[in-house]
Design a protein around this motif. Structure first.
Motif, PDB file in Angstrom:
ATOM      1  N   ARG A 271     -80.718  -6.743  96.024  1.00 36.38           N
ATOM      2  CA  ARG A 271     -81.726  -7.804  96.161  1.00 36.38           C
ATOM      3  C   ARG A 271     -82.555  -7.975  94.888  1.00 36.38           C
ATOM      4  O   ARG A 271     -83.732  -8.333  94.938  1.00 36.38           O
ATOM      5  N   LEU A 272     -81.940  -7.740  93.739  1.00 36.16           N
ATOM      6  CA  LEU A 272     -82.602  -7.905  92.448  1.00 36.16           C
ATOM      7  C   LEU A 272     -82.190  -9.242  91.846  1.00 36.16           C
ATOM      8  O   LEU A 272     -80.995  -9.502  91.659  1.00 36.16           O
ATOM      9  N   PRO A 273     -83.142 -10.120  91.530  1.00 40.55           N
ATOM     10  CA  PRO A 273     -82.789 -11.464  91.051  1.00 40.55           C
ATOM     11  C   PRO A 273     -81.902 -11.451  89.814  1.00 40.55           C
ATOM     12  O   PRO A 273     -80.936 -12.207  89.729  1.00 40.55           O
ATOM     13  N   GLY A 274     -82.219 -10.607  88.830  1.00 34.34           N
ATOM     14  CA  GLY A 274     -81.423 -10.575  87.610  1.00 34.34           C
ATOM     15  C   GLY A 274     -79.991 -10.185  87.877  1.00 34.34           C
ATOM     16  O   GLY A 274     -79.051 -10.778  87.320  1.00 34.34           O
ATOM     17  N   ALA A 275     -79.796  -9.185  88.739  1.00 37.26           N
ATOM     18  CA  ALA A 275     -78.440  -8.760  89.072  1.00 37.26           C
ATOM     19  C   ALA A 275     -77.693  -9.859  89.822  1.00 37.26           C
ATOM     20  O   ALA A 275     -76.504 -10.093  89.593  1.00 37.26           O
ATOM     21  N   GLY A 304     -68.879   1.440  88.701  1.00 38.24           N
ATOM     22  CA  GLY A 304     -69.690   1.649  87.500  1.00 38.24           C
ATOM     23  C   GLY A 304     -69.594   0.548  86.472  1.00 38.24           C
ATOM     24  O   GLY A 304     -70.157   0.678  85.377  1.00 38.24           O
ATOM     25  N   ARG A 305     -68.927  -0.562  86.778  1.00 42.21           N
ATOM     26  CA  ARG A 305     -68.795  -1.656  85.821  1.00 42.21           C
ATOM     27  C   ARG A 305     -70.171  -2.203  85.457  1.00 42.21           C
ATOM     28  O   ARG A 305     -71.049  -2.357  86.306  1.00 42.21           O
ATOM     29  N   ALA A 306     -70.366  -2.510  84.185  1.00 36.90           N
ATOM     30  CA  ALA A 306     -71.633  -3.060  83.715  1.00 36.90           C
ATOM     31  C   ALA A 306     -71.727  -4.534  84.077  1.00 36.90           C
ATOM     32  O   ALA A 306     -70.726  -5.241  84.166  1.00 36.90           O
ATOM     33  N   LEU A 307     -72.950  -4.996  84.283  1.00 36.33           N
ATOM     34  CA  LEU A 307     -73.210  -6.385  84.639  1.00 36.33           C
ATOM     35  C   LEU A 307     -74.102  -7.008  83.575  1.00 36.33           C
ATOM     36  O   LEU A 307     -75.257  -7.374  83.817  1.00 36.33           O
ATOM     37  N   GLY A 308     -73.565  -7.077  82.367  1.00 41.10           N
ATOM     38  CA  GLY A 308     -74.288  -7.732  81.281  1.00 41.10           C
ATOM     39  C   GLY A 308     -75.584  -7.042  80.931  1.00 41.10           C
ATOM     40  O   GLY A 308     -75.730  -5.823  81.039  1.00 41.10           O
ATOM     41  N   ARG A 312     -77.413  -3.134  81.119  1.00 42.99           N
ATOM     42  CA  ARG A 312     -77.922  -2.472  79.906  1.00 42.99           C
ATOM     43  C   ARG A 312     -79.383  -2.079  80.080  1.00 42.99           C
ATOM     44  O   ARG A 312     -79.807  -1.009  79.620  1.00 42.99           O
ATOM     45  N   ALA A 313     -80.149  -2.939  80.751  1.00 42.34           N
ATOM     46  CA  ALA A 313     -81.560  -2.615  80.997  1.00 42.34           C
ATOM     47  C   ALA A 313     -81.687  -1.372  81.873  1.00 42.34           C
ATOM     48  O   ALA A 313     -82.534  -0.507  81.631  1.00 42.34           O
ATOM     49  N   ARG A 384     -77.143   3.981  90.809  1.00 40.25           N
ATOM     50  CA  ARG A 384     -75.871   4.705  90.928  1.00 40.25           C
ATOM     51  C   ARG A 384     -74.922   4.303  89.805  1.00 40.25           C
ATOM     52  O   ARG A 384     -74.251   5.140  89.195  1.00 40.25           O
ATOM     53  N   GLN A 385     -74.854   2.998  89.553  1.00 36.55           N
ATOM     54  CA  GLN A 385     -73.945   2.516  88.517  1.00 36.55           C
ATOM     55  C   GLN A 385     -74.359   3.033  87.143  1.00 36.55           C
ATOM     56  O   GLN A 385     -73.505   3.411  86.324  1.00 36.55           O
ATOM     57  N   ALA A 386     -75.669   3.061  86.883  1.00 38.58           N
ATOM     58  CA  ALA A 386     -76.145   3.550  85.587  1.00 38.58           C
ATOM     59  C   ALA A 386     -75.794   5.027  85.405  1.00 38.58           C
ATOM     60  O   ALA A 386     -75.387   5.461  84.319  1.00 38.58           O
TER      61      ALA A 386
END
Length: 724
Positions: A271-275, A304-308, A312-313, A384-386
């Motif tokens: 529920r994070l807008p940026g994600a 664990g895939r990054a989402l832009g 990174r943040a 978890r992903q980070a």
């Protein structure tokens, strides 16, 4: 005219008089007085005297303020948020119409700047709270690097230039004086983004009581609390708003193509807008070559895939955490979910709750950990992903071992307080003493059943098979008191796969069949009972007391299997054989729990077979073998007695007894038999001639069965339509 309005007018007039080159002051002087020197204190006294003598002068003063503003001053604007915007009613309400200062905190990508852009568009509109404009200053543009001092002179010059005011001073002191004097009378929204501390903003906050100065920070807000109050933390979107945002980002036909994948993706975005914005963009990129783009992206993120830049943040946040907090975040990833308590966080870390409290607070401030409405905590998918991307797994195996052993010890300790058949290993590993409150032990275990269901799968995968069989055995007490059959069924399934011991398998497979029978899944239950009987035949020395007890238990569970299908003759046969075994095992003059259970269950079947006199005789035996203060089992004996009364034209006695049955069941904190009690009340009311009341009872029971799609709903529907 109120004192507040008078004070505001005086302050504005005096301030404007001495920040507009003197022309405004001269105008005021000529209009209101001609006897004192032109000094701030003198003008203020004259204005107050005028307002006291002539309140109508307030209108003239307001007109002067509107007409005599310095010419050439600009009205800056903050560009409105261009993307989709949902939710945020709570933070918006805290800011609406406010003056003074405030802090908005939250991690990168949470939507702080988006909120302010949308808020500013409304606040600077005609009739808004900030008619003199709005400015958004990104403090990162005025530093040479993180933690470096701000170029305050450049910031003040920029603000004045956006207001259309040329700087006239040549020193920092003169610029500061002009900055404060120019902003003091304005009604302005001034926003400082990427603020690192309240201290660095000290010389940038003007003495402007009608303006709102906001500090936006991604770090801990503790430093801002006293000087930039109130604190408005920006966290997750409200439940459902994430779905709304995803629907704005992706066309309906795409969502309809992959509904389950969309739900999985929402879970990964916390529920994070940026994600969500980044995920929506990634889905649109995949839609032409992946039939289920939402599900595919959700699986990638879970791995664990990054989402832009959003990911990174979070990677940067994880790297910037205090060492103890980063370790706790890493260890929390072994918790299988869905939610945990501070006690569990302490177990995972091997520390006390006091020690982990500060780390949990830091994780919550960064929305790496979030709180549910019931106060339980969740580790976010982004966290978890980070941790997965960081690749550090040190200490996680030890943390999981502490976790599974804690839950096992807690369940076994609770179970050992009760008299019943146990075949699992009752020895628990040494560790801190488990203090269990007998009044709430089942409540605690029932609340943890969603965790235990997930923990069973993880324990099986990690090889904790002994602990898993202990959990399966000890947790049998929970579905006896609470309707948590589905969760317990999944725990049992993993326990069955974790052992080859025939006695344990006979117990667990028959218990699994019992649970499936209560869930109405009779085909699967039949397979369980066939296996349980096969395991019984594999047991060496079947004549031991323990194995005879196990045989009676398997027969008891099979009897329930038949009873739930209304196969009452087959159920009677099972219960009679089980009762004969327990009679042989019992000691004269002493209550024997198994005998009491079998006598009561057989009596219940006999009531259904319309043989109430036999049932009442068996209930005497059942009550004699129910231990003192066992309110749960005593309530069940009385329940069957009330049903027998209804069958023998003693409906009034049944109606008098059943409320006491309900009271005793509640006292025992057991809700498993609520529906059976409700149906019995309907049956007794019908026998007593209270047909409307009977249908009210039956209707409530039918609705519960209908929601669960349980086979019993057909029986209740028949009663509702045709009567008893």
């Amino acid at each position: 005219m109120s004192e507040e309005l008078q004070a505001e007018l005086v302050k504005q007039c005096v301030a404007m008089a001495f920040t507009a080159g003197g022309k405004f002051a001269e105008h005021l002087w000529k209009r209101f007085t001609n006897r004192v020197p032109l000094e701030p204190a003198a003008v203020e006294r004259a204005l107050r005297r005028l307002l006291e003598e002539n309140p109508e002068a307030a209108r003239d003063l307001r007109e002067l303020l509107d007409n005599e503003l310095p010419s050439g001053r600009a009205t800056p604007r903050i560009a409105d948020h261009r993307g989709p915007f949902v939710d945020r009613q709570g933070p918006w309400a805290q800011l609406a119409g406010r003056t003074g200062t405030a802090t908005i905190s939250g991690p990168p990508g949470i939507g702080k700047t988006s909120l302010i852009r949308r808020f500013a568009a409304g606040g600077t509109s005609p009739g808004g709270a900030y008619p003199d404009g709005a400015l958004l200053i990104d403090l990162a543009d005025y530093r040479e690097g993180a933690g470096m001092p701000l170029a305050r002179t450049r910031i003040k010059t920029y603000v004045l230039s956006r207001l259309g005011i040329d700087t006239v001073g040549t020193t920092d002191e003169e610029l500061a004086a002009q900055y404060e004097a120019a902003l003091e009378p304005l009604r302005l929204l001034l926003v400082f983004d990427n603020a690192e501390s309240a201290e660095e903003l000290h010389n940038l906050v003007p003495p402007a009581p009608m303006s709102l100065v906001l500090a936006l920070t991604s770090g801990p807000a503790d430093d801002f609390v006293f000087e930039f109050s109130p604190h408005v933390p920006l966290g997750q979107l409200e439940p459902g708003a994430d779905r709304q945002l995803l629907e704005l980002l992706c066309p309906p036909e795409l969502l309809a193509r992959d509904p389950q994948g969309a739900e999985a993706l929402l879970a990964q975005c916390d529920r994070l807008p940026g994600a969500l914005l980044a995920a929506g963009h990634a889905v649109r990129q995949r839609e032409s070559f992946t039939p289920q783009p939402f599900g595919a992206l959700a699986r990638d993120l879970a791995g664990g895939r990054a989402l832009g830049k959003v990911s990174r943040a979070y990677d940067e946040m994880l790297a910037g955490l205090a060492p103890e907090t980063a370790e706790l975040c890493r260890l929390l990833t072994v918790f299988p979910g869905p939610s945990f308590t501070p006690e569990i966080a302490a177990v995972l870390s091997g520390q006390s709750e006091d020690r982990v409290g500060e780390s949990l607070s830091e994780l919550q401030s960064q929305v790496l950990v979030t709180a549910d409405p019931d106060g339980r905590l969740r580790l976010g998918s982004q966290a978890r992903q980070a941790v997965q991307r960081a690749g550090d797994t040190s200490g996680t195996d030890e943390a999981f071992a502490r976790l599974i052993r804690f839950y096992t010890s807690r369940a076994v300790t609770a179970d050992l307080r009760r008299e019943r058949l146990r075949l699992y290993d009752q020895n628990v590993p040494p560790g801190p003493e488990i203090v269990v409150d007998p009044a709430t032990e089942v409540d605690w275990l029932a609340a943890e059943m969603p965790v235990l269901r997930a923990l069973a799968a993880a324990a099986y995968q990690r090889g904790f098979h002994r602990e898993l069989t202990q959990l399966c055995g000890a947790l049998e007490i929970v579905p006896l008191h609470r309707n948590v059959h589905r969760e317990f069924e999944e725990v049992l399934r993993h326990g069955i796969a974790a052992t080859t011991d025939p006695a344990l398998l006979a117990r667990m497979t028959s218990q699994h069949g019992r649970v499936l029978s209560l869930l109405g899944e009779f085909g699967l239950a039949a397979t369980d009972f066939e296996r349980a009987e096969a395991e019984l035949r594999r047991i060496p020395d079947p004549d031991t007391v323990l194995h005879q007890q196990l045989t009676a238990s398997v027969l008891e569970f099979r009897g329930l299997f038949h009873r739930e299908q209304n196969q009452l003759t087959a159920a009677e046969e099972c219960y009679r054989v089980a009762l004969d075994i327990t009679r042989r095992l019992s000691t004269p003059g002493r209550p024997y729990r198994g005998r009491g259970l079998c006598a009561r269950m057989l009596a219940n079947v006999l009531v259904g077979l319309h043989r109430p006199a036999e049932a009442l005789a068996l209930l005497q035996e059942a009550e004699q073998h129910t231990v003192e203060r066992d309110d749960r089992n005593l309530a069940q004996v009385w329940l069957v007695r009330a049903k027998a009364f209804a069958e023998t034209e003693q409906a009034s006695d049944a109606l008098a007894l059943l409320p006491e049955v309900w009271r005793m069941a509640n006292k025992a904190r057991s809700d498993q038999y609520d529906l059976e009690i409700g149906e019995a009340l309907g049956d007794a009311a019908w026998r007593a001639g209270g047909y409307d009341q009977a249908r009210q009872y039956w209707s409530g029971v039918w609705q519960r069965y209908e929601i669960a799609r349980h086979p019993r709903r057909e029986r209740l529907y028949h009663k509702l339509r045709y009567g008893r």
